[in-house]
Design a protein around this motif. Structure first.
Motif, mmCIF file in Angstrom:
data_model
loop_
_atom_site.group_PDB
_atom_site.id
_atom_site.type_symbol
_atom_site.label_atom_id
_atom_site.label_comp_id
_atom_site.label_asym_id
_atom_site.label_seq_id
_atom_site.Cartn_x
_atom_site.Cartn_y
_atom_site.Cartn_z
ATOM 1 N N ASN A 42 -7.143 -6.760 14.174
ATOM 2 C CA ASN A 42 -6.379 -7.983 14.631
ATOM 3 C C ASN A 42 -5.796 -8.537 13.350
ATOM 4 O OD1 ASN A 42 -8.611 -9.222 13.705
ATOM 5 N ND2 ASN A 42 -8.933 -10.092 16.060
ATOM 6 N N ASN A 43 -6.047 -8.191 12.080
ATOM 7 C CA ASN A 43 -5.569 -8.827 11.004
ATOM 8 C C ASN A 43 -5.349 -7.805 9.805
ATOM 9 O OD1 ASN A 43 -5.148 -10.365 8.715
ATOM 10 N ND2 ASN A 43 -6.930 -11.176 8.217
ATOM 11 N N PRO A 44 -3.968 -7.116 9.875
ATOM 12 C CA PRO A 44 -3.486 -6.300 9.001
ATOM 13 C C PRO A 44 -3.399 -6.726 7.571
ATOM 14 C CG PRO A 44 -1.824 -7.142 10.237
ATOM 15 C CD PRO A 44 -2.941 -7.986 10.812
ATOM 16 N N TYR A 45 -3.690 -7.800 7.215
ATOM 17 C CA TYR A 45 -3.262 -8.088 5.722
ATOM 18 C C TYR A 45 -4.483 -7.960 4.805
ATOM 19 C CZ TYR A 45 0.355 -10.053 8.518
ATOM 20 O OH TYR A 45 1.461 -10.394 9.265
ATOM 21 N N GLY A 46 -5.570 -7.610 5.158
ATOM 22 C CA GLY A 46 -6.702 -7.305 4.284
ATOM 23 C C GLY A 46 -7.385 -8.677 3.562
ATOM 24 N N THR A 47 -8.383 -8.442 2.703
ATOM 25 C CA THR A 47 -8.793 -9.561 2.219
ATOM 26 C C THR A 47 -8.958 -9.272 0.489
ATOM 27 O OG1 THR A 47 -11.037 -8.666 2.061
ATOM 28 C CG2 THR A 47 -10.373 -9.827 4.089
ATOM 29 N N GLU A 48 -9.198 -10.514 -0.166
ATOM 30 C CA GLU A 48 -9.373 -10.271 -1.662
ATOM 31 C C GLU A 48 -10.454 -9.264 -1.856
ATOM 32 O OE1 GLU A 48 -8.096 -10.383 -5.289
ATOM 33 O OE2 GLU A 48 -6.939 -11.435 -3.549
ATOM 34 N N GLU A 49 -11.598 -9.253 -1.370
ATOM 35 C CA GLU A 49 -12.567 -8.239 -1.253
ATOM 36 C C GLU A 49 -12.063 -6.962 -1.135
ATOM 37 O OE1 GLU A 49 -17.193 -8.273 0.325
ATOM 38 O OE2 GLU A 49 -15.656 -8.746 1.775
ATOM 39 N N LEU A 50 -11.166 -6.795 -0.257
ATOM 40 C CA LEU A 50 -10.757 -5.194 -0.020
ATOM 41 C C LEU A 50 -9.693 -5.094 -1.579
ATOM 42 C CD1 LEU A 50 -9.793 -2.779 1.300
ATOM 43 C CD2 LEU A 50 -7.915 -4.319 2.276
ATOM 44 N N ARG A 51 -9.108 -6.225 -1.839
ATOM 45 C CA ARG A 51 -8.233 -5.765 -3.010
ATOM 46 C C ARG A 51 -8.994 -5.473 -4.194
ATOM 47 N NH1 ARG A 51 -5.584 -8.531 0.422
ATOM 48 N NH2 ARG A 51 -3.283 -8.383 0.695
ATOM 49 N N ASP A 52 -10.250 -6.178 -4.399
ATOM 50 C CA ASP A 52 -11.283 -6.254 -5.546
ATOM 51 C C ASP A 52 -11.810 -4.676 -5.604
ATOM 52 O OD1 ASP A 52 -10.682 -8.494 -6.231
ATOM 53 O OD2 ASP A 52 -12.483 -9.332 -5.544
ATOM 54 N N ARG A 74 2.699 2.030 13.052
ATOM 55 C CA ARG A 74 1.672 0.889 13.333
ATOM 56 C C ARG A 74 0.534 1.071 11.815
ATOM 57 N NH1 ARG A 74 -2.320 -1.978 12.165
ATOM 58 N NH2 ARG A 74 -4.276 -2.260 13.269
ATOM 59 N N VAL A 75 0.260 2.120 11.493
ATOM 60 C CA VAL A 75 -0.381 2.340 10.082
ATOM 61 C C VAL A 75 0.532 1.930 9.013
ATOM 62 C CG1 VAL A 75 -1.546 3.982 8.429
ATOM 63 C CG2 VAL A 75 -1.609 4.284 10.827
ATOM 64 N N LYS A 76 1.763 2.381 8.808
ATOM 65 C CA LYS A 76 2.763 1.885 7.824
ATOM 66 C C LYS A 76 2.886 0.471 7.671
ATOM 67 C CE LYS A 76 7.468 2.897 6.179
ATOM 68 N NZ LYS A 76 8.843 3.703 6.362
ATOM 69 N N LYS A 77 3.122 -0.195 8.991
ATOM 70 C CA LYS A 77 3.090 -1.661 8.823
ATOM 71 C C LYS A 77 1.749 -2.253 8.325
ATOM 72 C CE LYS A 77 3.706 -5.669 11.797
ATOM 73 N NZ LYS A 77 4.111 -6.031 13.306
ATOM 74 N N ALA A 78 0.724 -1.614 8.984
ATOM 75 C CA ALA A 78 -0.832 -2.145 8.289
ATOM 76 C C ALA A 78 -1.009 -2.080 7.044
ATOM 77 C CB ALA A 78 -1.642 -1.587 9.213
ATOM 78 N N VAL A 79 -0.536 -0.988 6.475
ATOM 79 C CA VAL A 79 -1.086 -0.606 4.740
ATOM 80 C C VAL A 79 0.194 -0.982 3.923
ATOM 81 C CG1 VAL A 79 -2.704 1.009 5.425
ATOM 82 C CG2 VAL A 79 -0.136 1.884 4.812
ATOM 83 N N ALA A 80 1.395 -1.504 4.418
ATOM 84 C CA ALA A 80 2.528 -1.809 3.749
ATOM 85 C C ALA A 80 2.095 -2.954 2.386
ATOM 86 C CB ALA A 80 3.773 -2.446 4.479
ATOM 87 N N ALA A 81 1.465 -3.865 2.696
ATOM 88 C CA ALA A 81 1.064 -4.935 1.775
ATOM 89 C C ALA A 81 0.023 -4.502 0.728
ATOM 90 C CB ALA A 81 0.537 -6.218 2.232
ATOM 91 N N LEU A 82 -0.664 -3.413 1.068
ATOM 92 C CA LEU A 82 -1.732 -2.568 0.214
ATOM 93 C C LEU A 82 -1.175 -1.662 -0.305
ATOM 94 C CD1 LEU A 82 -4.526 -2.766 3.020
ATOM 95 C CD2 LEU A 82 -4.187 -4.541 1.075
#
Length: 180
Positions: A42-52, A74-82
């Motif tokens: 329910n939070n498609p933006y991820g965390t700083e821990e994920l980015r690390d 759905r997947v494209k929207k969820a991973v766009a920022a990543l």
């Protein structure tokens, strides 16, 4: 029957998986489920821990690819920022999505690991594809309605699996005696 659902490893969280250990095992591509494995459903933006963790994978020259049963939109929207590549409509527990990713990245089964939070979809698909698997605990305890059904049945499979394989426990570290 249980072999279909038995993961190679069980780790507390996706971000506990050490990319250096993966590299030592010859892993070139990490396939990961999306919801409650890589990001909270329910939070498609991820965390700083994920980015690390993503940066650590890059330093080890390991490609990260999302393999999800969700729709392309759905997947494209969820991973766009990543800015992550993905395979949508993977049809897990079938091996279709994993095999598609292996062809796309031109890797053999021993160069791939599938990371997921569900035995009945992610781990079953990995085992059906002949790739190693890592079961992680869900990022959040709540699930989408359709996943709750899987979790109900998963409880019984997990109980039987742990009875047969008492050494299978969630661990913080990736490398341990079973892995060597």
């Amino acid at each position: 029957m249980l072999a279909r659902f038995t993961p190679t490893w069980m780790i507390h969280a996706t971000y506990d998986i050490n990319p250096g250990d993966l590299n030592a095992l010859g892993i070139k591509v990490v396939l990961t489920d999306l919801d409650n494995t890589l990001i909270a459903w329910n939070n498609p933006y991820g965390t700083e821990e994920l980015r690390d963790w993503m940066r650590a994978l890059q330093r080890e020259n390991i490609q990260l690819v999302v393999v999800s049963n969700n729709s392309r939109k759905r997947v494209k929207k969820a991973v766009a920022a990543l800015q992550l590549p993905f395979i949508s409509r993977a049809l897990k527990p079938l091996s279709i999505g994993i095999r598609r990713a292996m062809r796309q990245y031109q890797v053999a089964a021993n160069e791939v690991v599938m990371v997921g939070d569900q035995l009945l979809t992610d781990i079953a698909a990995a085992n059906g594809s002949g790739v190693r698997s890592i079961l992680v605990q869900p990022i959040v305890e709540s699930d989408a309605w359709n996943t709750r059904i899987n979790r109900f049945f998963e409880h019984f499979v997990m109980h039987a699996m742990r009875k047969k394989h008492p050494e299978l426990k969630f661990r913080k570290e990736f490398m341990n005696e079973r892995n060597k």
